[in-house]
Design a protein around this motif. Structure first.
Motif, PDB file in Angstrom:
ATOM      1  N   ARG A 141       0.826  -1.206   0.000  1.00 55.34           N
ATOM      2  CA  ARG A 141       0.000   0.000   0.000  1.00 55.34           C
ATOM      3  C   ARG A 141       0.861   1.256   0.000  1.00 55.34           C
ATOM      4  NH1 ARG A 141      -5.203  -1.069   3.836  1.00 55.34           N
ATOM      5  NH2 ARG A 141      -5.305   1.197   3.711  1.00 55.34           N
TER       6      ARG A 141
ATOM      7  N   ARG B 200       0.747   3.905  -2.994  1.00 55.41           N
ATOM      8  CA  ARG B 200       0.302   5.271  -2.715  1.00 55.41           C
ATOM      9  C   ARG B 200       1.324   6.292  -3.211  1.00 55.41           C
ATOM     10  NH1 ARG B 200      -3.144   7.522   1.032  1.00 55.41           N
ATOM     11  NH2 ARG B 200      -4.468   5.760   0.399  1.00 55.41           N
TER      12      ARG B 200
ATOM     13  N   GLU C 270       0.450   9.153  -5.971  1.00 53.96           N
ATOM     14  CA  GLU C 270       0.610  10.578  -5.679  1.00 53.96           C
ATOM     15  C   GLU C 270       1.575  11.235  -6.656  1.00 53.96           C
ATOM     16  OE1 GLU C 270       1.657  10.550  -1.540  1.00 53.96           O
ATOM     17  OE2 GLU C 270      -0.459  10.688  -0.905  1.00 53.96           O
TER      18      GLU C 270
ATOM     19  N   GLU D 144      -9.978   0.447  -0.992  1.00 56.26           N
ATOM     20  CA  GLU D 144      -9.657   1.693  -0.285  1.00 56.26           C
ATOM     21  C   GLU D 144      -8.788   2.601  -1.150  1.00 56.26           C
ATOM     22  OE1 GLU D 144      -7.907   0.686   3.435  1.00 56.26           O
ATOM     23  OE2 GLU D 144      -9.732  -0.216   4.253  1.00 56.26           O
ATOM     24  N   GLU D 145      -7.799   2.017  -1.822  1.00 56.73           N
ATOM     25  CA  GLU D 145      -6.915   2.832  -2.661  1.00 56.73           C
ATOM     26  C   GLU D 145      -7.648   3.352  -3.884  1.00 56.73           C
ATOM     27  OE1 GLU D 145      -3.527   4.950  -3.542  1.00 56.73           O
ATOM     28  OE2 GLU D 145      -4.045   3.849  -1.701  1.00 56.73           O
TER      29      GLU D 145
ATOM     30  N   TYR E 100      -9.811   6.291  -2.799  1.00 62.49           N
ATOM     31  CA  TYR E 100      -8.986   7.458  -2.522  1.00 62.49           C
ATOM     32  C   TYR E 100      -8.444   8.065  -3.816  1.00 62.49           C
ATOM     33  CZ  TYR E 100      -5.047  10.297  -0.949  1.00 62.49           C
ATOM     34  OH  TYR E 100      -4.174  11.330  -0.742  1.00 62.49           O
ATOM     35  N   ALA E 101      -7.951   7.203  -4.712  1.00 59.40           N
ATOM     36  CA  ALA E 101      -7.354   7.697  -5.950  1.00 59.40           C
ATOM     37  C   ALA E 101      -8.393   8.388  -6.834  1.00 59.40           C
ATOM     38  CB  ALA E 101      -6.696   6.553  -6.707  1.00 59.40           C
TER      39      ALA E 101
ATOM     40  N   ASP F 155     -11.590   9.464  -5.942  1.00 60.74           N
ATOM     41  CA  ASP F 155     -12.399  10.504  -5.304  1.00 60.74           C
ATOM     42  C   ASP F 155     -11.589  11.665  -4.742  1.00 60.74           C
ATOM     43  OD1 ASP F 155     -14.358   8.711  -5.914  1.00 60.74           O
ATOM     44  OD2 ASP F 155     -14.969   8.286  -3.854  1.00 60.74           O
ATOM     45  N   SER F 156     -10.339  11.384  -4.325  1.00 59.47           N
ATOM     46  CA  SER F 156      -9.534  12.430  -3.683  1.00 59.47           C
ATOM     47  C   SER F 156      -8.365  12.901  -4.540  1.00 59.47           C
ATOM     48  CB  SER F 156      -9.010  11.937  -2.326  1.00 59.47           C
ATOM     49  OG  SER F 156     -10.087  11.657  -1.449  1.00 59.47           O
ATOM     50  N   LEU F 157      -7.655  11.967  -5.171  1.00 58.11           N
ATOM     51  CA  LEU F 157      -6.493  12.345  -5.976  1.00 58.11           C
ATOM     52  C   LEU F 157      -6.870  12.737  -7.398  1.00 58.11           C
ATOM     53  CD1 LEU F 157      -3.653   9.808  -5.011  1.00 58.11           C
ATOM     54  CD2 LEU F 157      -3.853  12.226  -4.387  1.00 58.11           C
TER      55      LEU F 157
END
Length: 337
Positions: A89, A93, A97, A126-127, A130-131, A133-135
């Motif tokens: 992870r 990540r 990023e 989870e990744e 995040y990737a 929706d957020s990144l």
């Protein structure tokens, strides 16, 4: 004669690819953190071929010289997984990023598809969330298999459901299958044969489990001109009725699943290979790709130019050249917005 020469020159110039007309849906990022991870696990040569270096400046220079408007970044192989989910992870990540940063710096040049810590389903979900929706990832990259667990396995359905809900573009990439007999193919690095075989296994498994029809929001991109699928699909079609009659398979919507697949042309396929691909798909599902930076840039530039010009100048493919080289990719990634 001079007038004739001018006419010929104008025709040649009109068939050249403009520097801003191609979109590369198959390119890779290779970060220091990723290389450090592989080095720590003695995995740098897992593919039988040394991993190249990568940096934004060099990639952009290649794009400019090869006539590429925009590139889609993904993590290549080997998959960073050696049994420790937290370690995987962390490196995943860091790569995601880094890709997000590259797009922020060059929003008109880069798109990116996030890597996931496969085969752990919960960590991958989870990744992915995040990737996306957020990144701000433009899609997801999935390895064809990890530790013998192939895409299409019902175990991955929770992940597919999440990607389906978000209408995600999913780019597939082959990896070294495990377990594997190290002497199964000795004619060169495993990408020569095993990568096309690995891709074909994964896609057929996804078709057999109706992944694309059960999760219709997902848009799946198959690499390397469909690998062996133009040969394998007719065999599946021919054998399916017999398998179904004997109770050896469940009902498969072969055409429905195939209709939701897209294909890239990384690997420098011939026009004959592209036409073979058209026996299982349609021109609006084919897109350009280079596999940068796995071939030295000067050589890859020549390969990319050759592929583009052969498509443009082919009597059958030329009418679709703008779509194959650019428009199909633009539509695909816009469709997920």
């Amino acid at each position: 004669m001079r007038y004739l020469a001018v006419i010929i020159l104008s025709i040649i110039m009109s068939t050249r690819v403009d520097a801003s007309t191609a979109v590369d849906v198959h390119s890779h990022i290779i970060t220091d953190e990723y290389l450090d991870y592989l080095r720590a696990h003695d995995a740098l040569m897992d593919d039988g071929y040394p991993l190249p270096g990568w940096d934004e400046k060099s990639h952009l220079a290649f794009m400019d010289s090869a006539g590429i408007e925009r590139s889609v970044l993904t993590l290549s192989s080997p998959q960073p997984w050696h049994g420790d989910v937290e370690e995987s992870r962390a490196v995943i990540r860091s790569v995601n990023e880094r890709m997000a940063e590259a797009k922020r710096r060059h929003p008109e040049r880069f798109l990116w598809c996030a890597a996931l810590p496969q085969p752990d389903v919960e960590a991958s979900i989870e990744e992915a969330v995040y990737a996306l929706d957020s990144l701000g990832a433009d899609g997801i990259k999935l390895a064809t298999s990890v530790e013998g667990r192939y895409l299409g396995d019902p175990e991955f359905d929770p992940l597919m459901k999440v990607l389906d809900e978000r209408g995600a573009v999913v780019i597939l990439h082959p990896v070294k299958p495990q377990p594997i007999n190290d002497s199964v193919f000795t004619g060169g690095p495993i990408f020569v044969y095993e990568y096309p075989a690995e891709t074909t296994r994964a896609v057929l498994n996804m078709v057999a489990h109706n992944v694309m029809t059960r999760f219709p929001g997902i848009k799946v991109v198959v690499p390397h001109a469909g690998s062996f699928l133009p040969y394998a699909v007719p065999r599946l079609r021919g054998g399916y009725p017999l398998l179904l009659k004997q109770g050896l398979t469940e009902a498969i919507n072969i055409d429905g699943n195939l209709s939701r697949l897209y294909y890239d042309l990384a690997g420098g396929p011939s026009t004959e290979a592209v036409k073979m691909l058209l026996t299982i798909t349609t021109p609006d599902h084919i897109m350009f790709g280079t596999d940068y930076p796995f071939v030295p840039a000067p050589i890859l530039e020549k390969v990319a130019t050759k592929v583009k010009n052969e498509i443009i100048n082919d009597a059958e493919l030329g009418r679709y050249s703008e779509d194959i080289l650019r428009n199909n990719a633009i539509k695909l990634f816009k469709s997920k917005e």
